[in-house]
Write an enzyme that holds these catalytic residues in place. Structure first.
Site, mmCIF file in Angstrom:
data_model
loop_
_atom_site.group_PDB
_atom_site.id
_atom_site.type_symbol
_atom_site.label_atom_id
_atom_site.label_comp_id
_atom_site.label_asym_id
_atom_site.label_seq_id
_atom_site.Cartn_x
_atom_site.Cartn_y
_atom_site.Cartn_z
ATOM 1 N N HIS A 1 -4.867 17.131 -5.061
ATOM 2 C CA HIS A 1 -4.426 18.281 -5.112
ATOM 3 C C HIS A 1 -4.920 19.508 -5.938
ATOM 4 O O HIS A 1 -4.705 20.564 -5.846
ATOM 5 C CB HIS A 1 -2.976 18.276 -5.274
ATOM 6 C CG HIS A 1 -2.632 18.099 -6.517
ATOM 7 N ND1 HIS A 1 -2.989 16.843 -7.205
ATOM 8 C CD2 HIS A 1 -1.756 18.786 -7.864
ATOM 9 C CE1 HIS A 1 -2.308 16.854 -8.432
ATOM 10 N NE2 HIS A 1 -1.815 18.045 -8.729
ATOM 11 N N CYS A 2 -6.107 19.220 -6.735
ATOM 12 C CA CYS A 2 -6.629 20.028 -7.768
ATOM 13 C C CYS A 2 -8.160 20.171 -7.740
ATOM 14 O O CYS A 2 -8.487 21.390 -7.214
ATOM 15 C CB CYS A 2 -6.351 19.486 -8.927
ATOM 16 S SG CYS A 2 -4.438 19.762 -9.573
ATOM 17 N N ILE A 3 -8.845 19.232 -7.933
ATOM 18 C CA ILE A 3 -10.161 19.458 -7.971
ATOM 19 C C ILE A 3 -10.956 19.879 -7.002
ATOM 20 O O ILE A 3 -11.919 20.510 -6.937
ATOM 21 C CB ILE A 3 -10.670 18.113 -8.758
ATOM 22 C CG1 ILE A 3 -10.466 17.533 -10.006
ATOM 23 C CG2 ILE A 3 -12.338 18.052 -9.006
ATOM 24 C CD1 ILE A 3 -10.631 16.263 -10.522
ATOM 25 N N ASP B 1 -8.966 24.002 -6.606
ATOM 26 C CA ASP B 1 -8.735 24.843 -7.508
ATOM 27 C C ASP B 1 -10.041 25.745 -7.800
ATOM 28 O O ASP B 1 -10.009 26.821 -8.059
ATOM 29 C CB ASP B 1 -8.299 24.352 -8.752
ATOM 30 C CG ASP B 1 -6.907 23.515 -8.656
ATOM 31 O OD1 ASP B 1 -6.406 24.032 -7.608
ATOM 32 O OD2 ASP B 1 -6.497 22.753 -9.495
#
Length: 447
Positions: A277-279, A282
């Site tokens: 969900h991030c790398i 973002d």
């Protein structure tokens, strides 16, 4: 007397004494662990989610998040410190409201803040006077102080007077046994000194260590910087993998040897692409926002291009390996995807590169199945609806040998890699899972 000081002091007393009620909006991988941690810290917690099935499961003491063991959840439900609800009118009873909703990208790879905006609007309609409102969702710098603040102030109320606003980025790492919500240092920030003090008071009671920074925009930049650091370094080793493959050099051996240097080197490892969900998401929030300031982000964008291209590289390596081993085309082959989750030992499939690989196989007419001990069937997702309900096949000798190739995407620990190495006609190993366990040979191809 300054009423804002009185209001801030009153809410601070309630927070410090744990008399405050905390509302956590979004009961997924971030919100649910935080909700249970806050309940364990002594707060009465209301967990809000639009998914009624999640609400019912949680109120029955059933956890769907591995980081939240059911005994811990049931204890908090039983003593009345945690309750889930889909009724956002109950925000009116919450002294602290924490937003833990998704911040995905659009198909054009631009930030999608619709979940944050909808949540902020719901809070504005229902909030308790003087409430502390904290955003945890990862986003671009200035989101809290512009987008969220503007929505909350649209009715004429003011941050620092009628409510208090802060940002504290989530730092969850699903599957990491060494760190959990309460032991991960928590970046905290507030919109003004009063809000800062309230955010510090709340998280100071929930986690072991807080790390105050000067403003929400700094805290937002901290989270994006952490994930860009990983994205860029993973892109570097992914590019090195392609270069060293061409030179007949094992990139994993190179990295492991380089990691023996006690200074000046930090090991990152290549793979089939980025997930989670991030790398994968973002960094694009910052590149999008940077355009507003006419600042180029070439380095970040190049890293994104490399990482996004890795599933296609895996397919190209698979195609060559099939042709070399069996003189067989990709379209005429039967392939087993080993591992659907984006990282090992978790059931989290968000942004998993396995889906990009599956899409490419489907486009080529390849017959394929998947095996994942943590994902017995594929849940409904916004991006991959076509795979909803597909079930994981068993991993026995007969099943493995029935495929022309096994593409190892996720290196879960609870897989019999000896059986895979012995029975597979061909293994395309994108994680060096077989190599680091001592399995090699002509049928094992690193990619």
């Amino acid at each position: 007397m300054d009423t804002s000081v009185v209001s801030a002091e009153n809410i601070k007393i309630r927070i410090e004494s744990r008399a405050a009620t905390a509302g956590i909006i979004g009961l997924g991988y971030v919100g649910l662990p935080l909700a249970v941690a806050a309940a364990k810290a002594g707060y009465a917690v209301l967990g809000f989610d639009v998914d009624q099935s999640k609400v019912e499961a949680l109120n029955a003491g059933n956890s769907y998040i591995e980081a939240v063991p059911e005994p811990s959840l049931r204890e908090q439900v039983a003593v009345g410190r945690f309750e889930a609800t889909a009724d956002f009118a109950r925000l009116a009873s919450c002294d602290v409201v924490v937003i833990c909703v998704p911040t995905p990208l659009t198909k054009q790879r631009e930030p999608d803040l619709s979940f944050v905006e909808q949540t902020a609007s719901a809070i504005a309609r229902n909030r308790k006077p003087g409430a502390l409102i904290i955003l945890e969702s990862t986003t671009w710098p200035w989101t809290t102080e512009t987008v969220v603040k503007n929505i909350l102030e649209a009715d004429g109320t003011k941050s620092g007077r009628d409510f208090f606003l802060g940002f504290s980025p989530e730092r969850e790492d699903p599957g990491n046994a060494s760190f959990r919500t309460v032991t991960i240092p928590k970046i905290v920030s507030g919109d003004g000194a009063d809000a800062q003090a309230l955010v510090e008071a709340f998280y100071g009671n929930v986690v072991e260590r807080i790390v105050p920074v000067s403003s929400p925009r700094v805290a937002e930049a901290v989270k994006i910087t952490e994930n860009i650091f990983r994205a860029v370094n993973i892109a570097l080793v992914n590019e090195l993998k392609i270069i060293y493959d061409a030179m007949d050099i094992d990139v994993w051996e190179v990295i492991d040897a380089a990691a023996t240097k006690p200074f000046g080197f930090m090991p990152f490892y290549p793979g089939p692409g980025l997930g989670g969900h991030c790398i994968p998401i973002d960094p694009f929030y910052l590149t999008w926002k940077a355009r507003e300031y006419n600042v180029p982000t070439r380095f970040i964008e190049l890293a994104g291009e490399i990482n996004v291209a890795m599933p296609r590289y895996v397919i190209s390596r698979l195609e060559v390996a099939l042709d070399k081993s069996f003189a067989k085309s990709l379209s005429a082959s039967k392939v087993l995807i080993l591992g659907l989750a984006y990282k090992k030992n978790v059931p989290d499939i968000r942004e998993s590169p396995a889906f990009a690989i599956m899409d490419m196989l489907k486009a080529r007419g390849t017959t394929f199945d998947y095996h994942d001990p943590h994902v017995p069937s594929i849940p409904r997702t916004r991006e991959h609806e076509q795979y909803y309900g597909q079930r994981s096949v068993g991993l026995d000798a007969a099943t493995i040998s029935s495929y022309d190739a096994v593409v190892l995407v996720t290196d879960h620990d609870d897989v019999d890699y000896g059986l895979v190495a012995a029975k597979a006609k061909l293994v395309l190993d994108t994680r060096n899972a077989l190599g680091k366990r001592g399995f090699s040979g002509e049928t094992v191809v690193k990619a």
